[in-house]
Motif scaffolding. Structure first.
Motif, mmCIF file in Angstrom:
data_model
loop_
_atom_site.group_PDB
_atom_site.id
_atom_site.type_symbol
_atom_site.label_atom_id
_atom_site.label_comp_id
_atom_site.label_asym_id
_atom_site.label_seq_id
_atom_site.Cartn_x
_atom_site.Cartn_y
_atom_site.Cartn_z
ATOM 1 N N ARG A 1 -49.826 -32.588 15.017
ATOM 2 C CA ARG A 1 -49.102 -32.942 16.246
ATOM 3 C C ARG A 1 -47.949 -31.971 16.508
ATOM 4 O O ARG A 1 -47.731 -31.537 17.641
ATOM 5 C CB ARG A 1 -48.570 -34.371 16.155
ATOM 6 C CG ARG A 1 -49.609 -35.439 16.416
ATOM 7 C CD ARG A 1 -48.983 -36.822 16.558
ATOM 8 N NE ARG A 1 -48.462 -37.337 15.300
ATOM 9 C CZ ARG A 1 -49.203 -37.930 14.357
ATOM 10 N NH1 ARG A 1 -50.504 -38.090 14.538
ATOM 11 N NH2 ARG A 1 -48.646 -38.378 13.250
ATOM 12 N N ASP B 1 -49.377 -28.498 17.552
ATOM 13 C CA ASP B 1 -49.948 -28.580 18.897
ATOM 14 C C ASP B 1 -48.851 -28.693 19.947
ATOM 15 O O ASP B 1 -48.933 -28.080 21.011
ATOM 16 C CB ASP B 1 -50.907 -29.761 19.011
ATOM 17 C CG ASP B 1 -52.274 -29.473 18.406
ATOM 18 O OD1 ASP B 1 -52.579 -28.288 18.141
ATOM 19 O OD2 ASP B 1 -53.036 -30.436 18.196
ATOM 20 N N GLY C 1 -49.414 -25.300 21.400
ATOM 21 C CA GLY C 1 -50.669 -25.605 22.089
ATOM 22 C C GLY C 1 -50.853 -24.894 23.413
ATOM 23 O O GLY C 1 -51.974 -24.762 23.898
ATOM 24 N N PRO D 1 -56.168 -23.642 17.164
ATOM 25 C CA PRO D 1 -55.649 -25.009 17.182
ATOM 26 C C PRO D 1 -55.078 -25.369 15.810
ATOM 27 O O PRO D 1 -55.501 -24.852 14.782
ATOM 28 C CB PRO D 1 -56.887 -25.861 17.495
ATOM 29 C CG PRO D 1 -57.893 -24.912 18.049
ATOM 30 C CD PRO D 1 -57.565 -23.555 17.489
#
Length: 175
Positions: free
Chosen positions: A24, A27, A31, A38
């Motif tokens: 998380r 990203d 991101g 990724p």
């Protein structure tokens, strides 16, 4: 109950909150960059075995049985150098020195395992990581006078004192 260091594997179910929070975090910060792998790919790029003794280590800080911080090291391409990876603290517990405690413990374990140098990279969108590593005497391998966002990765190095394993070996020699 006091926090405890716990040596394990990235595959351990206890480590999964750390891995998911790192995904998380990466990203959220990276991101939007075209061509960037990724976070899931980055976090699974290395097999878990690289983070196990005798050459690596994957460390969690447990509080009441829950992972609240962690980090790891694995062998680096250069002889006697370990690469620090996955330093993390739970977002609601940051700014309490957990990440610094993890890095200091990783340094101690790396010395015990015979490493003389540590290498690490962090992303240019992680200024708090840069502050952490600089506060722990890691030397930047990039020009501090250039805007850090001009680099994709920021590399750091730290020379460790004589490995503790070598000191233990020397102490065992007859006088």
């Amino acid at each position: 109950m006091a926090d405890q260091f716990f040596s394990t594997s990235p595959a351990d179910p206890l480590a999964q909150p750390l891995i998911q929070d790192l995904i998380r975090e990466y990203d959220g910060r990276y991101g939007d960059i075209p061509g960037r792998d990724p976070a899931v790919v980055e976090l699974h790029r290395y097999p878990p075995e690289l983070f196990l003794p005798p050459r690596g280590r994957f460390l969690l800080v447990l509080r009441a049985g829950e992972a609240i911080a962690g980090g790891a090291f694995m062998p680096h391409a250069e002889e006697a150098t370990a690469e620090v990876k996955r330093v993390w603290a739970r977002p609601d517990l940051r700014r309490q020195g957990l990440a610094a405690r993890v890095v200091i413990e990783l340094e101690r374990l790396a010395r015990l395992q015979g490493y003389t140098d540590l290498y690490l990279t962090t992303g240019s969108r992680q200024p708090e990581a840069v502050r952490l590593y600089r506060s722990l005497a890691y030397e930047p391998q990039f020009d501090l006078n250039v805007d850090a966002t001009k680099f994709s990765l920021l590399s750091f190095r730290k020379r460790l004192a004589t490995p503790l394993s070598a000191l233990a070996d020397a102490a065992a020699l007859p006088a």
